[in-house]
Design a protein around this motif. Structure first.
Motif, PDB file in Angstrom:
ATOM      1  N   MET A  60      19.906  13.590 -42.976  1.00 12.88           N
ATOM      2  CA  MET A  60      20.276  13.437 -41.571  1.00 12.88           C
ATOM      3  C   MET A  60      19.993  14.722 -40.812  1.00 12.88           C
ATOM      4  SD  MET A  60      23.932  11.469 -41.959  1.00 12.88           S
ATOM      5  CE  MET A  60      23.904  10.600 -40.415  1.00 12.88           C
ATOM      6  N   GLY A  61      19.979  14.622 -39.486  1.00 12.88           N
ATOM      7  CA  GLY A  61      19.761  15.814 -38.694  1.00 12.88           C
ATOM      8  C   GLY A  61      19.194  15.476 -37.337  1.00 12.88           C
ATOM      9  N   HIS A  62      19.035  16.491 -36.499  1.00 10.80           N
ATOM     10  CA  HIS A  62      18.549  16.284 -35.140  1.00 10.80           C
ATOM     11  C   HIS A  62      17.084  15.832 -35.152  1.00 10.80           C
ATOM     12  CE1 HIS A  62      19.190  16.715 -30.867  1.00 10.80           C
ATOM     13  NE2 HIS A  62      18.025  17.304 -30.748  1.00 10.80           N
ATOM     14  N   VAL A  63      16.697  15.117 -34.111  1.00  9.67           N
ATOM     15  CA  VAL A  63      15.328  14.647 -33.941  1.00  9.67           C
ATOM     16  C   VAL A  63      14.344  15.809 -34.107  1.00  9.67           C
ATOM     17  CG1 VAL A  63      13.700  13.705 -32.257  1.00  9.67           C
ATOM     18  CG2 VAL A  63      16.005  12.783 -32.383  1.00  9.67           C
ATOM     19  N   ASP A  64      13.292  15.547 -34.870  1.00 12.67           N
ATOM     20  CA  ASP A  64      12.199  16.511 -35.043  1.00 12.67           C
ATOM     21  C   ASP A  64      12.562  17.763 -35.844  1.00 12.67           C
ATOM     22  OD1 ASP A  64      10.214  15.061 -33.950  1.00 12.67           O
ATOM     23  OD2 ASP A  64      10.054  16.183 -32.072  1.00 12.67           O
ATOM     24  N   HIS A  65      13.723  17.780 -36.460  1.00 11.74           N
ATOM     25  CA  HIS A  65      14.055  18.960 -37.252  1.00 11.74           C
ATOM     26  C   HIS A  65      13.383  18.931 -38.625  1.00 11.74           C
ATOM     27  CE1 HIS A  65      17.620  20.953 -34.941  1.00 11.74           C
ATOM     28  NE2 HIS A  65      16.557  20.735 -34.191  1.00 11.74           N
ATOM     29  N   GLY A  66      12.733  17.777 -38.936  1.00 13.06           N
ATOM     30  CA  GLY A  66      11.886  17.747 -40.125  1.00 13.06           C
ATOM     31  C   GLY A  66      12.422  16.928 -41.290  1.00 13.06           C
ATOM     32  N   LYS A  67      13.215  15.894 -40.990  1.00  8.29           N
ATOM     33  CA  LYS A  67      13.795  15.063 -42.056  1.00  8.29           C
ATOM     34  C   LYS A  67      12.702  14.370 -42.871  1.00  8.29           C
ATOM     35  CE  LYS A  67      16.097  12.782 -38.883  1.00  8.29           C
ATOM     36  NZ  LYS A  67      15.860  13.661 -37.700  1.00  8.29           N
ATOM     37  N   THR A  68      11.806  13.693 -42.143  1.00  9.61           N
ATOM     38  CA  THR A  68      10.756  12.949 -42.833  1.00  9.61           C
ATOM     39  C   THR A  68       9.785  13.901 -43.530  1.00  9.61           C
ATOM     40  OG1 THR A  68      10.995  11.165 -41.222  1.00  9.61           O
ATOM     41  CG2 THR A  68       9.004  11.148 -42.554  1.00  9.61           C
ATOM     42  N   SER A  69       9.458  15.007 -42.867  1.00 12.15           N
ATOM     43  CA  SER A  69       8.550  15.994 -43.476  1.00 12.15           C
ATOM     44  C   SER A  69       9.132  16.543 -44.773  1.00 12.15           C
ATOM     45  CB  SER A  69       8.292  17.156 -42.519  1.00 12.15           C
ATOM     46  OG  SER A  69       7.723  16.691 -41.324  1.00 12.15           O
ATOM     47  N   LEU A  70      10.445  16.746 -44.758  1.00 12.52           N
ATOM     48  CA  LEU A  70      11.105  17.267 -45.943  1.00 12.52           C
ATOM     49  C   LEU A  70      11.020  16.259 -47.095  1.00 12.52           C
ATOM     50  CD1 LEU A  70      12.583  19.910 -46.439  1.00 12.52           C
ATOM     51  CD2 LEU A  70      14.733  18.730 -46.013  1.00 12.52           C
ATOM     52  N   LEU A  71      11.233  14.994 -46.763  1.00 13.23           N
ATOM     53  CA  LEU A  71      11.111  13.950 -47.786  1.00 13.23           C
ATOM     54  C   LEU A  71       9.674  13.860 -48.295  1.00 13.23           C
ATOM     55  CD1 LEU A  71      13.451  11.114 -46.513  1.00 13.23           C
ATOM     56  CD2 LEU A  71      13.582  12.321 -48.683  1.00 13.23           C
ATOM     57  N   ASP A  72       8.738  14.034 -47.387  1.00 17.13           N
ATOM     58  CA  ASP A  72       7.325  14.037 -47.790  1.00 17.13           C
ATOM     59  C   ASP A  72       7.057  15.155 -48.778  1.00 17.13           C
ATOM     60  OD1 ASP A  72       6.792  11.938 -46.172  1.00 17.13           O
ATOM     61  OD2 ASP A  72       5.847  13.100 -44.578  1.00 17.13           O
ATOM     62  N   ALA A  73       7.583  16.329 -48.465  1.00 19.70           N
ATOM     63  CA  ALA A  73       7.381  17.477 -49.351  1.00 19.70           C
ATOM     64  C   ALA A  73       7.975  17.170 -50.715  1.00 19.70           C
ATOM     65  CB  ALA A  73       8.024  18.719 -48.757  1.00 19.70           C
TER      66      ALA A  73
ATOM     67  N   GLY B  10       2.686  11.545 -47.556  1.00 22.73           N
ATOM     68  CA  GLY B  10       2.421  11.963 -46.173  1.00 22.73           C
ATOM     69  C   GLY B  10       2.856  10.946 -45.144  1.00 22.73           C
ATOM     70  N   ILE B  11       4.110  10.492 -45.305  1.00 24.94           N
ATOM     71  CA  ILE B  11       4.566   9.427 -44.416  1.00 24.94           C
ATOM     72  C   ILE B  11       4.691   9.878 -42.959  1.00 24.94           C
ATOM     73  CG2 ILE B  11       6.561   7.962 -43.866  1.00 24.94           C
ATOM     74  CD1 ILE B  11       6.776   7.354 -46.829  1.00 24.94           C
ATOM     75  N   ALA B  12       5.226  11.086 -42.706  1.00 30.14           N
ATOM     76  CA  ALA B  12       5.461  11.527 -41.328  1.00 30.14           C
ATOM     77  C   ALA B  12       4.187  11.520 -40.504  1.00 30.14           C
ATOM     78  CB  ALA B  12       6.091  12.906 -41.301  1.00 30.14           C
ATOM     79  N   ALA B  13       3.082  11.910 -41.131  1.00 25.68           N
ATOM     80  CA  ALA B  13       1.817  11.980 -40.408  1.00 25.68           C
ATOM     81  C   ALA B  13       1.321  10.598 -39.991  1.00 25.68           C
ATOM     82  CB  ALA B  13       0.758  12.664 -41.277  1.00 25.68           C
TER      83      ALA B  13
ATOM     84  N   VAL C 159      17.482   8.319 -48.917  1.00 25.11           N
ATOM     85  CA  VAL C 159      17.438   7.376 -47.801  1.00 25.11           C
ATOM     86  C   VAL C 159      17.139   8.179 -46.544  1.00 25.11           C
ATOM     87  CG1 VAL C 159      18.756   5.710 -46.438  1.00 25.11           C
ATOM     88  CG2 VAL C 159      19.107   5.843 -48.907  1.00 25.11           C
ATOM     89  N   ASP C 160      16.051   7.823 -45.862  1.00 26.05           N
ATOM     90  CA  ASP C 160      15.689   8.469 -44.602  1.00 26.05           C
ATOM     91  C   ASP C 160      16.295   7.635 -43.477  1.00 26.05           C
ATOM     92  OD1 ASP C 160      14.523  10.115 -42.745  1.00 26.05           O
ATOM     93  OD2 ASP C 160      12.516   9.280 -42.945  1.00 26.05           O
ATOM     94  N   THR C 161      16.784   8.293 -42.431  1.00 26.88           N
ATOM     95  CA  THR C 161      17.409   7.532 -41.342  1.00 26.88           C
ATOM     96  C   THR C 161      16.672   7.760 -40.036  1.00 26.88           C
ATOM     97  OG1 THR C 161      18.937   9.337 -40.920  1.00 26.88           O
ATOM     98  CG2 THR C 161      19.724   7.573 -42.318  1.00 26.88           C
ATOM     99  N   PRO C 162      16.675   6.767 -39.167  1.00 26.30           N
ATOM    100  CA  PRO C 162      15.975   6.874 -37.899  1.00 26.30           C
ATOM    101  C   PRO C 162      16.803   7.563 -36.834  1.00 26.30           C
ATOM    102  CG  PRO C 162      16.929   4.707 -38.128  1.00 26.30           C
ATOM    103  CD  PRO C 162      17.276   5.445 -39.370  1.00 26.30           C
ATOM    104  N   GLY C 163      17.841   8.226 -37.162  1.00 19.27           N
ATOM    105  CA  GLY C 163      18.805   8.680 -36.182  1.00 19.27           C
ATOM    106  C   GLY C 163      20.106   8.231 -36.786  1.00 19.27           C
ATOM    107  N   HIS C 164      21.118   8.098 -36.027  1.00 18.19           N
ATOM    108  CA  HIS C 164      22.409   7.861 -36.668  1.00 18.19           C
ATOM    109  C   HIS C 164      22.991   6.482 -36.419  1.00 18.19           C
ATOM    110  CE1 HIS C 164      21.952  11.904 -37.630  1.00 18.19           C
ATOM    111  NE2 HIS C 164      21.992  12.287 -36.376  1.00 18.19           N
ATOM    112  N   GLU C 165      22.340   5.737 -35.522  1.00 16.23           N
ATOM    113  CA  GLU C 165      22.918   4.448 -35.166  1.00 16.23           C
ATOM    114  C   GLU C 165      23.060   3.518 -36.358  1.00 16.23           C
ATOM    115  OE1 GLU C 165      20.993   2.736 -31.708  1.00 16.23           O
ATOM    116  OE2 GLU C 165      21.090   4.762 -30.850  1.00 16.23           O
ATOM    117  N   ALA C 166      21.983   3.436 -37.137  1.00 14.93           N
ATOM    118  CA  ALA C 166      22.032   2.525 -38.285  1.00 14.93           C
ATOM    119  C   ALA C 166      23.102   2.979 -39.273  1.00 14.93           C
ATOM    120  CB  ALA C 166      20.675   2.462 -38.967  1.00 14.93           C
TER     121      ALA C 166
END
Ligand code: GTP
Ligand code: MG
Length: 367
Positions: A83-96, A101-104, A129-136
């Protein structure tokens, strides 16, 4: 604004329609097979037949209670939500972490849905589990879904604590889930990881090295600095929790995401938290029912069994369930079908009650 018909109620209750028609007649409400009934009438007739239909909230309806003998509990891998703020790199971190290369490839670089993936580190598994923000996540928690054991809070070292960072902290604390902080983008020239630590203290997230209870790791999703350290830290945190589940029983867990696939029909990602899910099992999730036709992992490989903390896609449901729905396997597929039908019926009744507010005036003005 059609209600539940006599025929539908008969099917859901598994009784001959004539029985219902007879009872309706005796109750002073003669109706035919295709006519719809009021909610009160449904409850009355069901009561009369010795069956109880009660409209209950989705939260109540969705939670099953199971009891496990402590002897049957075996260690299980951690389920980790990023979890975290938009664009702080959640998906990139999971990619790493996954070396993919999902974020790209994401539309606009924004995560559209929740994805689940499993990685293996030194022979030990972690389900992410990657989240799209916190609503879900909020919706799931509101419905009582216990999907995650550890939250990895991603904070960009060049941006610091932002509104969604605080939201993520609040959600994690409310759910009682421990937070591991990944201070990301440490490769950037203006990165200030110490400032992130200072800012987080204000929100009660305090580094262990400062006497607090939260583990912090400086990372860069871009250069992969600190990624191994982060994974070890997650496993350390998981060890403290002594996570266990009973694998030797019928499976239950949660729907992480679901969609309608043009070629494959309803596809749901399930997270197993108890028991073992097999191909061929009869399963209910919300109002969806089906036999598991196939199970597929994130690499597209077919699986025959899913044990606690596994997250796989399943095929074979008759409709698309909702993310956060609890799923459960039944020994007898008729029981599964019955539960799904009764839930669908209740959902229709609820829907009907929401829509229909008939007064004499509206009734006459509609005529
Ligand atoms: P949402 O899903 O929209 O909430 O974003 P996110 O948190 O998943 O962020 P994402 O991984 O899409 O990354 C956002 C941007 O930051 C992208 O342009 C990434 O390339 C960049 N980025 C992520 N991690 C790092 C990092 O460690 N260093 C640098 N320099 N850039 C990074
Ligand atoms: Mg993302």
């Amino acid at each position: 604004s059609e209600g539940v018909t006599v025929a539908e109620l008969a099917e859901a209750l598994d009784v001959p329609a004539n029985d219902i028609i007879k009872r309706l007649f005796l109750l002073g409400s003669p109706l035919t097979m295709t006519q719809s009934m009021s909610n009160d009438l449904v409850e009355l007739v069901a009561d009369d037949l010795g069956r109880q239909i009660k409209i209950i909230t989705p939260e109540e309806e969705n939670s099953f209670t199971f009891y496990d003998d402590p002897e049957d509990l075996k260690p299980r891998p951690p389920v980790v939500t990023v979890m975290g703020h938009v664009d702080h790199g959640k998906t990139s971190l999971l990619d790493a972490i996954r070396h993919t290369g999902i974020a790209a490839h994401e539309a606009g670089g924004i995560t559209q849905h929740i994805g689940a993936s499993q990685v293996e580190i030194n022979g030990r598994q972690i389900t992410f589990v990657d989240t799209p923000g916190h609503e879900a996540f909020t919706a799931m928690r509101a419905r009582g879904a216990k999907i995650t054991d550890v939250v990895v809070l991603v904070v960009a070292a060049d941006d610091g604590v932002m509104p969604q960072t605080v939201e993520a902290i609040n959600h994690s604390k409310a759910a009682g889930v421990p937070i591991v902080v990944a201070v990301n983008k440490c490769d950037k020239p203006d990165a200030n990881p110490d400032r992130v630590r200072q800012e987080l203290v204000e929100y009660g997230v305090i580094p262990e090295e400062w006497g607090g209870s939260n583990m912090f790791v400086n990372v860069s999703a871009k250069t992969h600095q600190g990624i191994d350290d982060l994974l070890e830290t997650i496993l350390l945190q998981a060890d403290v929790l002594e996570l266990k589940a009973n694998p030797d029983t019928f499976a239950s867990g949660y729907i992480i995401e679901a969609k309608l696939d043009r070629g494959r029909g309803p596809v749901a990602t399930v997270l197993v938290n108890r028991g073992t899910l097999h191909v061929g099992d009869a399963l209910v999730a919300g109002t969806s029912f089906g036999r598991v036709r196939a199970m597929i992992d994130q690499h597209g490989e077919h699986k025959t069994a899913a044990v606690p903390s596994d997250a796989f896609e399943i095929l074979g449901l008759d409709s698309v369930p909702t993310a956060g729905d609890e799923f459960r396997v039944f020994e007898d597929d008729r029981d599964a079908k019955k539960l799904a039908d009764e839930r669908a019926l209740k959902a229709r009744i609820e829907e009907q009650n929401k829509v229909k507010h008939v007064t004499l005036e509206t009734l006459f003005s509609e005529m």
